[in-house]
Write a protein that holds these residues in place. Structure first.
Motif, PDB file in Angstrom:
ATOM      1  N   LYS A   1       0.937  -1.389   0.013  1.00 44.04           N
ATOM      2  CA  LYS A   1       0.102   0.010  -0.053  1.00 44.04           C
ATOM      3  C   LYS A   1       1.054   1.225   0.107  1.00 44.04           C
ATOM      4  CE  LYS A   1      -4.398  -1.726   2.256  1.00 44.04           C
ATOM      5  NZ  LYS A   1      -5.117  -1.710   3.450  1.00 44.04           N
ATOM      6  N   GLN A   2       2.024   1.174   0.872  1.00 44.48           N
ATOM      7  CA  GLN A   2       2.929   2.507   0.833  1.00 44.48           C
ATOM      8  C   GLN A   2       3.535   2.633  -0.571  1.00 44.48           C
ATOM      9  OE1 GLN A   2       5.839   1.737   3.864  1.00 44.48           O
ATOM     10  NE2 GLN A   2       4.288   0.863   5.429  1.00 44.48           N
ATOM     11  N   TRP A   3       3.538   1.703  -1.401  1.00 45.09           N
ATOM     12  CA  TRP A   3       3.925   1.645  -2.907  1.00 45.09           C
ATOM     13  C   TRP A   3       3.040   1.868  -3.904  1.00 45.09           C
ATOM     14  CZ3 TRP A   3       9.072   2.717  -4.328  1.00 45.09           C
ATOM     15  CH2 TRP A   3       9.978   2.521  -3.281  1.00 45.09           C
ATOM     16  N   GLY A   4       1.784   2.230  -3.352  1.00 46.64           N
ATOM     17  CA  GLY A   4       0.833   2.380  -4.300  1.00 46.64           C
ATOM     18  C   GLY A   4       0.167   1.200  -4.885  1.00 46.64           C
ATOM     19  N   ILE A   5       0.163   0.042  -4.409  1.00 48.76           N
ATOM     20  CA  ILE A   5      -0.384  -1.302  -4.815  1.00 48.76           C
ATOM     21  C   ILE A   5      -1.327  -1.845  -3.791  1.00 48.76           C
ATOM     22  CG2 ILE A   5       0.243  -3.594  -5.297  1.00 48.76           C
ATOM     23  CD1 ILE A   5       3.187  -2.563  -5.329  1.00 48.76           C
ATOM     24  N   SER A   6      -2.421  -1.633  -4.217  1.00 49.70           N
ATOM     25  CA  SER A   6      -3.955  -2.174  -3.475  1.00 49.70           C
ATOM     26  C   SER A   6      -4.108  -3.812  -3.316  1.00 49.70           C
ATOM     27  CB  SER A   6      -5.182  -1.566  -4.363  1.00 49.70           C
ATOM     28  OG  SER A   6      -5.357  -2.162  -5.385  1.00 49.70           O
ATOM     29  N   ILE A   7      -4.879  -4.169  -2.331  1.00 48.55           N
ATOM     30  CA  ILE A   7      -4.923  -5.426  -2.260  1.00 48.55           C
ATOM     31  C   ILE A   7      -5.952  -6.181  -3.313  1.00 48.55           C
ATOM     32  CG2 ILE A   7      -7.073  -4.965  -0.620  1.00 48.55           C
ATOM     33  CD1 ILE A   7      -4.794  -8.008  -0.538  1.00 48.55           C
ATOM     34  N   GLN A   8      -6.762  -5.035  -3.908  1.00 48.99           N
ATOM     35  CA  GLN A   8      -7.529  -5.661  -5.097  1.00 48.99           C
ATOM     36  C   GLN A   8      -6.512  -5.953  -6.242  1.00 48.99           C
ATOM     37  OE1 GLN A   8      -7.938  -3.005  -3.304  1.00 48.99           O
ATOM     38  NE2 GLN A   8      -9.929  -3.776  -2.340  1.00 48.99           N
TER      39      GLN A   8
END
Length: 220
Positions: free
Chosen positions: A91-98
């Motif tokens: 998430k800190q690197w702009g990557i969502s769980i979706q």
């Protein structure tokens, strides 16, 4: 008497290509492209899922309650802790769980993780640990190697937290526990058995290097 160090010495060139890969060096210099690191993080999420399966296999391959508890602890650490931490880090690197849940699995990821599982399925618990060792132990060694280099850049390095995670006391304690476990079981094997383990370790090391290259190439 063979040891974990003997395994490294038996495939030194391949080990160095893994430990000193361009991806690793760019991490240490802070010059790695953000998109390459993001690609690596995404695939590492899928890797952790397969890694948890490997620890599940380790439970099955165990012969006594001590080995079962050790393998179960590894499985629970990944499923209950590491996967959630990895999701938060992504998430800190702009990557969502979706996005993580809908990722295609890269060929290098498939090759590496399925090789680990196959080594464990065909062999015994030691075979499985040897296949896992380049990851379980190698990450700590390569992080140490980064910090020892004259070109290492800690100041304003966006990947500093990643490097420090693998040079931290917690990871190194787990790494040393794994080295000790392997050394104890290598102590009484013959030369033919050792050569079998060298092949597994060498293949896993090469596949680890391919995983870095996959990150650099952003390939699937």
């Amino acid at each position: 008497m063979p040891s974990f160090q003997s395994l490294i010495d038996s495939c030194r060139d391949d080990w160095n290509r893994y430990i000193q890969h361009d991806f690793v060096q760019q991490l240490g210099k802070g010059t790695l492209a953000k998109s390459c690191f993001q690609h690596y993080l995404k695939q590492d999420y899928l890797f952790l899922i397969q890694f948890s399966r490997a620890w599940g296999l380790a439970v099955y391959k165990s012969h006594d309650i001590f080995e079962i508890r050790q393998a179960l602890a590894g499985l629970k650490a990944i499923v209950d802790v590491e996967l959630d931490l990895h999701i938060q880090y992504c998430k800190q690197w702009g990557i969502s769980i979706q996005e993580l849940d809908n990722l295609p699995e890269a060929k290098a990821n498939i090759a590496y993780t399925r090789y680990m599982l196959d080594a464990g399925q065909q062999g015994d618990l030691l075979d499985l640990h040897i296949a896992l060792a380049p990851c379980l132990i190698g990450y700590g060694m390569l992080a140490n190697w980064i910090q020892e280099q004259s070109w290492y850049q800690a100041h304003n390095n966006p990947y500093l937290s990643w490097i420090e995670m693998y040079t931290g006391d917690e990871f190194h304690a787990a790494m040393q526990t794994e080295i000790n476990w392997i050394n104890q079981r290598l102590a009484n094997i013959d030369s033919q058995r050792f050569e079998q383990l060298v092949k597994i370790f060498t293949n896993a090391t090469r596949l680890e290097a391919d995983f870095w290259q996959m990150g650099l190439d952003k390939s699937y």
